[in-house]
Write a protein that holds these residues in place. Sequence first.
Motif, PDB file in Angstrom:
ATOM      1  N   SER A 159      74.880   5.985  73.910  1.00 54.82           N
ATOM      2  CA  SER A 159      73.734   5.867  73.100  1.00 54.82           C
ATOM      3  C   SER A 159      74.230   4.656  71.890  1.00 54.82           C
ATOM      4  N   LEU A 160      73.146   4.080  71.392  1.00 54.24           N
ATOM      5  CA  LEU A 160      73.315   3.207  70.521  1.00 54.24           C
ATOM      6  C   LEU A 160      73.323   3.777  69.245  1.00 54.24           C
ATOM      7  N   VAL A 161      74.402   3.528  68.357  1.00 50.50           N
ATOM      8  CA  VAL A 161      74.471   4.114  66.850  1.00 50.50           C
ATOM      9  C   VAL A 161      74.452   3.013  65.763  1.00 50.50           C
ATOM     10  N   LEU A 162      73.326   2.837  65.122  1.00 52.31           N
ATOM     11  CA  LEU A 162      73.165   1.995  64.082  1.00 52.31           C
ATOM     12  C   LEU A 162      73.093   2.405  62.742  1.00 52.31           C
ATOM     13  N   GLN A 163      73.878   1.825  61.819  1.00 48.73           N
ATOM     14  CA  GLN A 163      73.888   2.107  60.535  1.00 48.73           C
ATOM     15  C   GLN A 163      73.067   1.199  59.634  1.00 48.73           C
ATOM     16  N   ARG A 164      71.588   1.424  59.784  1.00 55.54           N
ATOM     17  CA  ARG A 164      70.798  -0.021  59.350  1.00 55.54           C
ATOM     18  C   ARG A 164      70.635   0.023  57.982  1.00 55.54           C
ATOM     19  N   ASN A 165      70.797   1.008  57.104  1.00 55.97           N
ATOM     20  CA  ASN A 165      71.156   1.229  55.662  1.00 55.97           C
ATOM     21  C   ASN A 165      72.663   0.890  55.223  1.00 55.97           C
ATOM     22  N   LYS A 166      72.755  -0.099  54.427  1.00 53.80           N
ATOM     23  CA  LYS A 166      73.944  -0.343  53.861  1.00 53.80           C
ATOM     24  C   LYS A 166      74.170   0.622  52.585  1.00 53.80           C
ATOM     25  N   LEU A 167      73.180   1.131  51.892  1.00 50.55           N
ATOM     26  CA  LEU A 167      73.529   2.031  50.872  1.00 50.55           C
ATOM     27  C   LEU A 167      72.815   3.310  51.296  1.00 50.55           C
ATOM     28  N   ALA A 168      73.393   4.214  50.507  1.00 48.95           N
ATOM     29  CA  ALA A 168      72.733   5.769  50.679  1.00 48.95           C
ATOM     30  C   ALA A 168      71.544   5.854  49.429  1.00 48.95           C
ATOM     31  N   ASN A 169      70.745   6.467  50.091  1.00 47.73           N
ATOM     32  CA  ASN A 169      69.863   6.866  48.884  1.00 47.73           C
ATOM     33  C   ASN A 169      70.432   7.982  47.740  1.00 47.73           C
ATOM     34  N   ASN A 170      70.362   7.658  46.539  1.00 44.65           N
ATOM     35  CA  ASN A 170      70.997   8.373  45.496  1.00 44.65           C
ATOM     36  C   ASN A 170      69.688   8.895  44.685  1.00 44.65           C
ATOM     37  N   TYR A 171      69.749  10.413  44.575  1.00 42.58           N
ATOM     38  CA  TYR A 171      68.702  11.029  43.695  1.00 42.58           C
ATOM     39  C   TYR A 171      69.258  12.606  43.145  1.00 42.58           C
ATOM     40  N   ALA A 172      68.409  12.830  42.336  1.00 40.50           N
ATOM     41  CA  ALA A 172      68.876  14.202  41.685  1.00 40.50           C
ATOM     42  C   ALA A 172      67.819  15.406  41.985  1.00 40.50           C
ATOM     43  N   GLN A 173      68.391  16.548  42.323  1.00 45.23           N
ATOM     44  CA  GLN A 173      67.543  17.557  42.617  1.00 45.23           C
ATOM     45  C   GLN A 173      67.856  18.988  42.007  1.00 45.23           C
ATOM     46  N   ARG A 174      66.905  19.694  41.490  1.00 48.24           N
ATOM     47  CA  ARG A 174      67.318  20.686  40.642  1.00 48.24           C
ATOM     48  C   ARG A 174      66.925  21.862  41.352  1.00 48.24           C
ATOM     49  N   GLN A 196      70.759   7.772  56.250  1.00 43.59           N
ATOM     50  CA  GLN A 196      69.898   7.943  57.511  1.00 43.59           C
ATOM     51  C   GLN A 196      70.761   6.893  58.732  1.00 43.59           C
ATOM     52  N   LEU A 197      70.923   7.431  59.764  1.00 38.25           N
ATOM     53  CA  LEU A 197      71.534   6.475  61.035  1.00 38.25           C
ATOM     54  C   LEU A 197      70.596   6.957  62.136  1.00 38.25           C
ATOM     55  N   THR A 198      70.680   5.692  62.804  1.00 35.70           N
ATOM     56  CA  THR A 198      69.575   5.800  63.828  1.00 35.70           C
ATOM     57  C   THR A 198      70.640   5.879  65.248  1.00 35.70           C
ATOM     58  N   LEU A 199      70.076   6.862  66.296  1.00 39.08           N
ATOM     59  CA  LEU A 199      70.514   6.828  67.599  1.00 39.08           C
ATOM     60  C   LEU A 199      69.475   6.527  68.422  1.00 39.08           C
ATOM     61  N   TYR A 200      69.821   5.638  69.668  1.00 39.73           N
ATOM     62  CA  TYR A 200      69.004   5.263  70.488  1.00 39.73           C
ATOM     63  C   TYR A 200      69.611   5.652  71.790  1.00 39.73           C
ATOM     64  N   PRO A 201      69.383   6.618  72.425  1.00 36.51           N
ATOM     65  CA  PRO A 201      69.957   7.304  73.705  1.00 36.51           C
ATOM     66  C   PRO A 201      69.335   6.522  74.881  1.00 36.51           C
TER      67      PRO A 201
END
Length: 451
Positions: free
Chosen positions: A95-110, A122-127
């Motif tokens: 499988s190909l493993v790609l980390q296409r986002n260089k930064l994580a999504n930051n947010y707050a949740q109550r 979010q990482l993408t895998l291509y089997p």
Amino acid sequence: MMRFIYTVICCLVLQLGMVHVVQAMTVQDLLQQNKLQIKAWIEPSSENLDGTLKSLDIIGSEFAPRQQVDLYIQVKTDRWFAAGTYISPFSVDNSLVLQRNKLANNYAQREKGITWSIQEWQLTLYPQLSGEYIVPAIPVSVSIASAPGEKVTGHILTTPLSFNVALPDARLSEDVNWVAAPELTFSQEWNIEVNSELKVGDAITRTVTIAGRDTSIMLLPDFTPFQSDRVQSYRDKDNAQDSQNRDGFYASKTIIHTYIIQKNGQLDLPALSLLWWNTETQTLQPLTVSGGQWSVQHTPASFVRAYRIWILSCLIIGGLVIYTAYRLWQQYQHAKLPYWLMFIVNVYRQQWPLCTRDLYNQHYKYSGNTQLRQPGSRGSYRADPAFKPQGSQPNSGSSEGNCKGHHEGDSTGQLIAAWSEWQYGARSRWQSHSIKQQRLFLALWLAIRKK
């Protein structure tokens, strides 16, 4: 003294308290205290009725080979992050493993009165092949602010996941160009209008573009240039790009083929096709771009270049023919050609005196007699009615014996006499039938040669 003992006891208690605080400020302690949470899932994911993700129960979710599989890793804390989280590299077999986002999504949740700070990757895998895939536990580095001016750093692990991959259609094999994506376009452009007339040396550029969503440029098919002796094929540098927007990941690949025409005639460039497995509709669709046809004409330079062997051969043969004809003409002018050739040429040119000369020379050559008309011969009489034989002898047996040595010459003389009669008596009629006359002369000549 009591005051000193009291001070020592206070220091020991404070020291024990500080040790306890330091030991509590680890990421594992934060996990145990539910102040730090981590979870990973695959989309499309399977969830429990309460909305929580099932752990290690993704098995059963089937994907197609080359289909994008999204792996999400979420880290949240009821405090705040002192720095960004870091996903350690990992691999999944086949499988190909790609980390296409260089930064994580930051947010707050109550949730339930508690405000959580969240970082989500979010990482993408291509089997690539069919089978069961295991995503191992992934180390994630975190840095949590435990107190003002203090932070806790460490590594935490995700939960291992697994999913299944199966080939959705038997027509999708390794030998076929195919793509698995929810959206895909396949188009082309020509720099010259199809079915137009071209010339040798013209260039045709074919630009093929493949673009899709939730796929990668590494998974888009490649097309090699068409190979033929009619064209020289070149491939320009491909223009491939992965991009991202709110709808997902996009991949676009542009392939440019250039053909330089080498020969005239009909030029056919084939159509290109691929198969698209639509992951949304779960259907297989063929995509094709049409080929092109052109009529190619020669330029003067290409004509000479294409037929240079024939042209050179014709020039050599023509030069030899002209030179030979010139030499024969010179020999003819000086009467140096063979007798038979001189006779044929004179007959063709209707040079009757020269024909007579040739016959005479040939007669002299074979008989040695310099006189064409023998006295008293029948042919001589016919050839020249004004001829008056002197002392002619009747044709008797004794005379045959005397004239045995000249019998061949007499026969030839008769033929020549007949020819002379025809020449001077019926020239006008012969000239009206020159071809027959020529044939007759040739037969006459062959008869003389045979004698």
